[in-house]
Design a protein around this motif. Structure first.
Motif, PDB file in Angstrom:
ATOM      1  N   GLY A   1       0.814  -1.204   0.000  1.00  0.00           N
ATOM      2  CA  GLY A   1       0.000   0.000   0.000  1.00  0.00           C
ATOM      3  C   GLY A   1       0.848   1.255   0.000  1.00  0.00           C
ATOM      4  N   ALA A   2       0.578   2.174  -0.947  1.00  0.00           N
ATOM      5  CA  ALA A   2       1.348   3.408  -1.049  1.00  0.00           C
ATOM      6  C   ALA A   2       0.552   4.618  -0.573  1.00  0.00           C
ATOM      7  N   ALA A   3      -0.679   4.758  -1.069  1.00  0.00           N
ATOM      8  CA  ALA A   3      -1.536   5.883  -0.718  1.00  0.00           C
ATOM      9  C   ALA A   3      -2.968   5.506  -1.055  1.00  0.00           C
ATOM     10  N   PHE A   4      -3.907   6.405  -0.756  1.00  0.00           N
ATOM     11  CA  PHE A   4      -5.305   6.092  -1.007  1.00  0.00           C
ATOM     12  C   PHE A   4      -5.586   5.939  -2.502  1.00  0.00           C
ATOM     13  N   ASP A   5      -4.744   6.552  -3.345  1.00  0.00           N
ATOM     14  CA  ASP A   5      -4.966   6.463  -4.786  1.00  0.00           C
ATOM     15  C   ASP A   5      -3.852   5.718  -5.508  1.00  0.00           C
ATOM     16  N   GLN A   6      -3.013   4.998  -4.773  1.00  0.00           N
ATOM     17  CA  GLN A   6      -1.873   4.342  -5.423  1.00  0.00           C
ATOM     18  C   GLN A   6      -1.480   3.078  -4.667  1.00  0.00           C
ATOM     19  N   VAL A   7      -1.135   2.049  -5.435  1.00  0.00           N
ATOM     20  CA  VAL A   7      -0.717   0.775  -4.849  1.00  0.00           C
ATOM     21  C   VAL A   7       0.377   0.167  -5.710  1.00  0.00           C
ATOM     22  N   HIS A   8       1.313  -0.500  -5.062  1.00  0.00           N
ATOM     23  CA  HIS A   8       2.378  -1.218  -5.767  1.00  0.00           C
ATOM     24  C   HIS A   8       2.003  -2.701  -5.805  1.00  0.00           C
ATOM     25  N   LEU A   9       1.836  -3.241  -7.005  1.00  0.00           N
ATOM     26  CA  LEU A   9       1.419  -4.632  -7.183  1.00  0.00           C
ATOM     27  C   LEU A   9       2.640  -5.481  -7.511  1.00  0.00           C
ATOM     28  N   ALA A  10       2.862  -6.532  -6.737  1.00  0.00           N
ATOM     29  CA  ALA A  10       4.069  -7.348  -6.886  1.00  0.00           C
ATOM     30  C   ALA A  10       4.001  -8.217  -8.130  1.00  0.00           C
ATOM     31  N   ARG A  11       5.120  -8.285  -8.827  1.00  0.00           N
ATOM     32  CA  ARG A  11       5.274  -9.223  -9.935  1.00  0.00           C
ATOM     33  C   ARG A  11       5.854 -10.516  -9.349  1.00  0.00           C
TER      34      ARG A  11
END
Length: 292
Positions: free
Chosen positions: A181-191
């Motif tokens: 989780g990065a922010a309410f409007d951003q997420v890092h999805l794992a490869r």
């Protein structure tokens, strides 16, 4: 090497360290230090990465804090005199690219005359090889008279069998998405191929969801709507202190959540716990028992 003779080790960058005697005072990056502690070698101090703050992240630290191991703060801001005052014989870091230590500028160790070894935790080695290299280093650092440390809550092989069993019993149909989780409007999805433990789960039959094309070797940065469109049943949330908590972020569809530490200490005990916890999460999802 014998305790009385010269000590040598070749790290995963191909850098050879040879010193007059076995190192007794080790300073390590916190992830490496936690693994060494599990394997019978207690560092005299640990330092963090650029993601870490002034307090030790308990998720990354294993039982270092309980053992009274001091935390020096982020490695890139480490005061050279503080490090010198610890009188280290060796610095142990990790490397993701096979070239550079991750959390400490090697020039700092060079300026105070302390050798540094870095072991790979990147995407190229398989998980068993990563764990094996930390076992080799710890064996080289332990006094010859000390017995091998106990593996902790079951070994990795038996924990992997627990994952296989739940996959065979219906858990293989559970779609799993790992993210940070990065922010309410951003997420890092794992490869999944970029993370050795996730790649190993795929080999064990777990259905890890790929986030799709786009920039980023380890993560695809996207919005939460994209994450929801991937349709996961179970989300593995980054549990490190620098990641935003699930309670503070939008839900990912109707997926249930479970913790995932992208910097699990590379020891048999730590990864056995991770695989057993994941087997439990898969079983609970299959049976509808996890909290959404």
């Amino acid at each position: 090497m014998s305790d009385a003779g010269a000590w040598g080790f070749v790290d995963d960058r191909g850098a050879a360290v040879t010193i007059a005697r076995r190192p007794e005072r080790v300073v390590a990056y916190v992830r490496a230090g936690a693994a060494l502690r599990d394997l019978g070698v207690t560092p005299v101090a640990v330092y963090g990465s650029g993601h870490d703050g002034g307090a030790l992240d308990p998720v990354k630290a294993g039982d270092l804090e309980a053992a009274g191991v001091p935390y020096l703060g982020p490695g890139r801001g480490l005061d050279e005199e503080t490090l010198r005052g610890l009188r280290p014989d060796l610095v142990v870091d990790v490397t993701y690219d096979g070239k550079s230590p991750y959390a400490l500028d090697e020039a700092v160790a060079e300026r105070i005359g302390v050798p540094l070894v870095a072991l790979s935790v990147g995407s190229e080695p398989r998980l068993a090889a990563i764990i094996g290299r930390f076992a080799q280093l710890s064996a080289a650092l332990r006094p010859a008279a000390l017995p091998e440390p106990l593996p902790g809550p079951g070994d990795v092989a038996s924990a992997e069998e627990a994952v296989r069993a739940v996959v065979a019993d219906g858990g293989g149909g559970v779609a799993v998405l790992a993210l940070s989780g990065a922010a309410f409007d951003q997420v890092h999805l794992a490869r999944p191929p970029a993370w050795p433990e996730l790649a190993r789960l795929v080999e064990l039959g777990v259905r890890l969801v790929d986030p799709g094309p786009g920039p980023g070797a380890n993560w695809l940065t996207a919005d939460w709507e994209h994450a929801a469109r991937l349709g996961p049943d179970l989300v593995l949330f980054d549990s490190r202190a620098n990641a935003v908590r699930p309670a503070d972020l939008p839900p990912v569809g109707h997926a249930r959540v479970a913790p995932w530490n992208p910097e699990t200490p590379p020891s048999p005990a730590a990864y056995a716990r991770f695989f057993r916890d994941l087997a439990g999460a898969l079983g609970a999802e299959r049976g509808g028992g996890l909290t959404r």
